[in-house]
Design a protein around this motif. Structure first.
Motif, PDB file in Angstrom:
ATOM      1  N   ARG A  99     -19.681   1.431  17.652  1.00  0.00           N
ATOM      2  CA  ARG A  99     -20.804   0.692  17.073  1.00  0.00           C
ATOM      3  C   ARG A  99     -20.765  -0.765  17.542  1.00  0.00           C
ATOM      4  O   ARG A  99     -21.784  -1.347  17.902  1.00  0.00           O
ATOM      5  CB  ARG A  99     -20.750   0.756  15.548  1.00  0.00           C
ATOM      6  N   ALA A 100     -19.547  -1.333  17.527  1.00  0.00           N
ATOM      7  CA  ALA A 100     -19.405  -2.706  18.010  1.00  0.00           C
ATOM      8  C   ALA A 100     -19.860  -2.795  19.465  1.00  0.00           C
ATOM      9  O   ALA A 100     -20.535  -3.753  19.861  1.00  0.00           O
ATOM     10  CB  ALA A 100     -17.963  -3.162  17.868  1.00  0.00           C
ATOM     11  N   GLY A 101     -19.515  -1.773  20.258  1.00  0.00           N
ATOM     12  CA  GLY A 101     -19.930  -1.758  21.655  1.00  0.00           C
ATOM     13  C   GLY A 101     -21.442  -1.694  21.783  1.00  0.00           C
ATOM     14  O   GLY A 101     -22.054  -2.408  22.587  1.00  0.00           O
ATOM     15  N   ILE A 102     -22.055  -0.852  20.957  1.00  0.00           N
ATOM     16  CA  ILE A 102     -23.515  -0.704  21.007  1.00  0.00           C
ATOM     17  C   ILE A 102     -24.190  -2.012  20.611  1.00  0.00           C
ATOM     18  O   ILE A 102     -25.139  -2.459  21.256  1.00  0.00           O
ATOM     19  CB  ILE A 102     -23.973   0.441  20.069  1.00  0.00           C
ATOM     20  N   LEU A 103     -23.653  -2.649  19.538  1.00  0.00           N
ATOM     21  CA  LEU A 103     -24.270  -3.888  19.059  1.00  0.00           C
ATOM     22  C   LEU A 103     -24.140  -5.002  20.086  1.00  0.00           C
ATOM     23  O   LEU A 103     -24.945  -5.936  20.105  1.00  0.00           O
ATOM     24  CB  LEU A 103     -23.628  -4.318  17.735  1.00  0.00           C
ATOM     25  N   ARG A 145     -28.880   6.397  29.080  1.00  0.00           N
ATOM     26  CA  ARG A 145     -28.983   5.668  30.342  1.00  0.00           C
ATOM     27  C   ARG A 145     -28.734   4.176  30.214  1.00  0.00           C
ATOM     28  O   ARG A 145     -28.275   3.528  31.140  1.00  0.00           O
ATOM     29  CB  ARG A 145     -30.392   5.878  30.926  1.00  0.00           C
ATOM     30  N   VAL A 146     -29.097   3.600  29.051  1.00  0.00           N
ATOM     31  CA  VAL A 146     -29.041   2.147  28.928  1.00  0.00           C
ATOM     32  C   VAL A 146     -27.865   1.702  28.067  1.00  0.00           C
ATOM     33  O   VAL A 146     -27.049   0.873  28.485  1.00  0.00           O
ATOM     34  CB  VAL A 146     -30.363   1.590  28.331  1.00  0.00           C
ATOM     35  N   ILE A 147     -27.755   2.285  26.866  1.00  0.00           N
ATOM     36  CA  ILE A 147     -26.788   1.753  25.904  1.00  0.00           C
ATOM     37  C   ILE A 147     -25.370   2.195  26.219  1.00  0.00           C
ATOM     38  O   ILE A 147     -24.469   1.359  26.369  1.00  0.00           O
ATOM     39  CB  ILE A 147     -27.190   2.158  24.481  1.00  0.00           C
ATOM     40  N   VAL A 148     -25.171   3.510  26.345  1.00  0.00           N
ATOM     41  CA  VAL A 148     -23.795   4.007  26.496  1.00  0.00           C
ATOM     42  C   VAL A 148     -23.072   3.393  27.704  1.00  0.00           C
ATOM     43  O   VAL A 148     -21.951   2.901  27.560  1.00  0.00           O
ATOM     44  CB  VAL A 148     -23.763   5.553  26.525  1.00  0.00           C
ATOM     45  N   PRO A 149     -23.699   3.368  28.902  1.00  0.00           N
ATOM     46  CA  PRO A 149     -22.955   2.820  30.044  1.00  0.00           C
ATOM     47  C   PRO A 149     -22.501   1.383  29.822  1.00  0.00           C
ATOM     48  O   PRO A 149     -21.411   0.997  30.261  1.00  0.00           O
ATOM     49  CB  PRO A 149     -23.975   2.882  31.189  1.00  0.00           C
ATOM     50  N   GLN A 150     -23.313   0.572  29.126  1.00  0.00           N
ATOM     51  CA  GLN A 150     -22.929  -0.826  28.903  1.00  0.00           C
ATOM     52  C   GLN A 150     -21.963  -0.960  27.741  1.00  0.00           C
ATOM     53  O   GLN A 150     -21.074  -1.810  27.755  1.00  0.00           O
ATOM     54  CB  GLN A 150     -24.158  -1.668  28.634  1.00  0.00           C
ATOM     55  N   ALA A 151     -22.179  -0.098  26.710  1.00  0.00           N
ATOM     56  CA  ALA A 151     -21.330  -0.198  25.519  1.00  0.00           C
ATOM     57  C   ALA A 151     -19.905   0.201  25.854  1.00  0.00           C
ATOM     58  O   ALA A 151     -18.951  -0.335  25.286  1.00  0.00           O
ATOM     59  CB  ALA A 151     -21.874   0.686  24.397  1.00  0.00           C
TER      60      ALA A 151
END
Lengths: 217, 212
Positions: free
Chosen positions: B107-111, B134-140
């Motif tokens: 969650r911290a990664g997503i935020l 495609r957007v959130i998981v790779p960056q989180a």
């Protein structure tokens, strides 16, 4: 229904007392040990700094349960026989000390470099700088992880059940084996753990909110 | 040196225990990662029931000792007709317990992902699941990695709790051997060394990642 929800609480309460005593004494001792570990890093000696790194890495690699077995079952072979409660407190403290030291390191590193540079340029000694400048500021960053450690210690104290310390989990085990009401007993024990932890969780939230308010300013 | 050989002579007796510890670790890690990811996505989603349920679950699981959770699963499920072997009860207990911690890290990664990214994806008419993938998981993943690997080390150590429900992993092996031989110092020292040997490469890896 009320029996299922609250019937065993009176029997479990003595365990709650011991759980809190163990957790808080372990935290107090762990704070002292963690500070000693962290202070190794403040000295000018490279050897002591490396000792700090090695100790933190090694102590973090050993399960808390193994510390408990070690202190309770292995130390008597060296002539140090401790009561189960004391052994549990010492083992938990040693297990938590490296985390304390790491949290202290991180909260000190969170402080702006300019602060220590200013202190040095004013001719403060290292000890004075730590006491007057760094530590008072680092404390704010240290409080949320400290609350977290307390919550962890409350839960880790359940491990003392394996060396017959009559804390909450042990009491629940005994009650469950006497009454065969496993579901009710452990549900109530779980509820009690949550209610012990909740005040500390609010403590963490309070300090986190204060920090983020300061950051916003 | 005498004492070191004393310690090491018991090593062969630990082989099956080491295997069991590693198996337990990997299995519960898989459970915790998948569940944690689902929980994190649930608490991030805009469906109130889902996010509320996820955060309540996380709060509750985090407030209860893992030992109690393992007892719960091992001793309680039989009373509702589900009997799990000790190994699977331990995997379930550890997996459920750590899924909550995983969820927090994810969650911290997503935020930490900039909201502009999500807004941009939405304005490109991506459906929420595609945005997540495609957007959130790779960056989180990048932000969550240090926290994640910390939990991985914690999980290795926590597998020792499975010994209390008689799963024959390393700690259980050591405990039984101590009862048979009274060589408590040698055996527990060896046990500690084994855990350290497994976790040190990971801890060093984490330090590398943190520095980056």
């Amino acid at each position: 229904m009320t029996e299922a929800l609250f019937g065993f609480l009176p029997n479990l309460l003595s365990g709650v007392k011991l759980t809190i005593v163990i957790a808080l004494s372990a935290i107090a001792l762990a704070t002292a040990l963690g500070l000693c570990l962290e202070m190794l890093r403040w000295t000018g000696f490279g050897f002591l700094k490396r000792l700090n790194v090695v100790l933190v890495v090694v102590l973090r690699g050993v399960p808390t349960l193994v510390f408990i077995y070690y202190v309770y079952f292995a130390l008597p072979a060296l002539g140090i026989a401790l009561s189960p409660i004391v052994a549990g407190i010492i083992a938990l403290a040693v297990a938590h000390a490296p985390y304390m030291a790491e949290n202290m390191r991180l909260s000190i590193e969170a402080i702006d470099r300019g602060q220590s540079e200013a202190a040095v340029s004013l001719g403060m000694s290292k000890a004075l700088m730590m006491r007057r400048v760094i530590i008072p500021q680092a404390t704010r960053y240290f409080m949320p992880p400290y609350g977290n450690s307390i919550v962890m210690a409350v839960k880790d104290s359940s491990l003392c059940a394996v060396i017959t310390v009559a804390e909450l989990t042990r009491q629940a085990q005994i009650l469950a084996s006497e009454t065969f009401r496993t579901m009710e007993v452990f549900s109530q024990a779980a509820l009690l753990y949550v209610s012990i932890c909740v005040p500390f969780i609010f403590f963490i939230r309070y300090f986190e909110r204060r920090l983020s308010k300061e950051a916003a300013r | 040196m005498q004492s070191l050989t004393d310690v090491l002579q018991y090593l062969p007796l630990f082989y099956s225990g080491i295997g069991m510890t590693v198996l337990l670790w990997l299995a519960s890690l898989a459970v915790a990662t998948v569940l944690g990811l689902l929980l994190a996505l649930a608490s991030w989603s805009s469906i109130p029931v889902l996010s509320q349920a996820a955060s309540t679950y996380v709060l509750f699981i985090r407030g209860v000792p893992i030992l109690v959770q393992i007892f719960y699963i091992y001793f309680l499920l039989p009373s509702i007709g589900v009997t799990l072997p000790a190994y699977w009860a331990a995997v379930a207990g550890l997996g459920l317990a750590f899924s909550a911690y995983m969820a927090e890290v994810f969650r911290a990664g997503i935020l930490a992902v900039d909201t502009g990214q999500v807004e941009a994806a939405t304005s490109l008419a991506m459906p929420p699941l595609v945005i997540a993938r495609r957007v959130i998981v790779p960056q989180a993943v990048r932000t969550a990695l240090p926290g994640y690997s910390n939990i991985v080390v914690m999980m290795l150590k926590t597998t020792s709790l499975a010994s209390v429900i008689a799963v024959p992993e390393m700690s259980r092996t050591a405990f039984l051997l101590v009862q048979a031989t009274y060589k408590s110092i040698e055996l527990f020292t060896l046990l500690a060394l084994l855990y350290i040997a497994i976790s040190i490469p990971l801890i060093i890896l984490i330090r590398r990642m943190e520095r980056r």
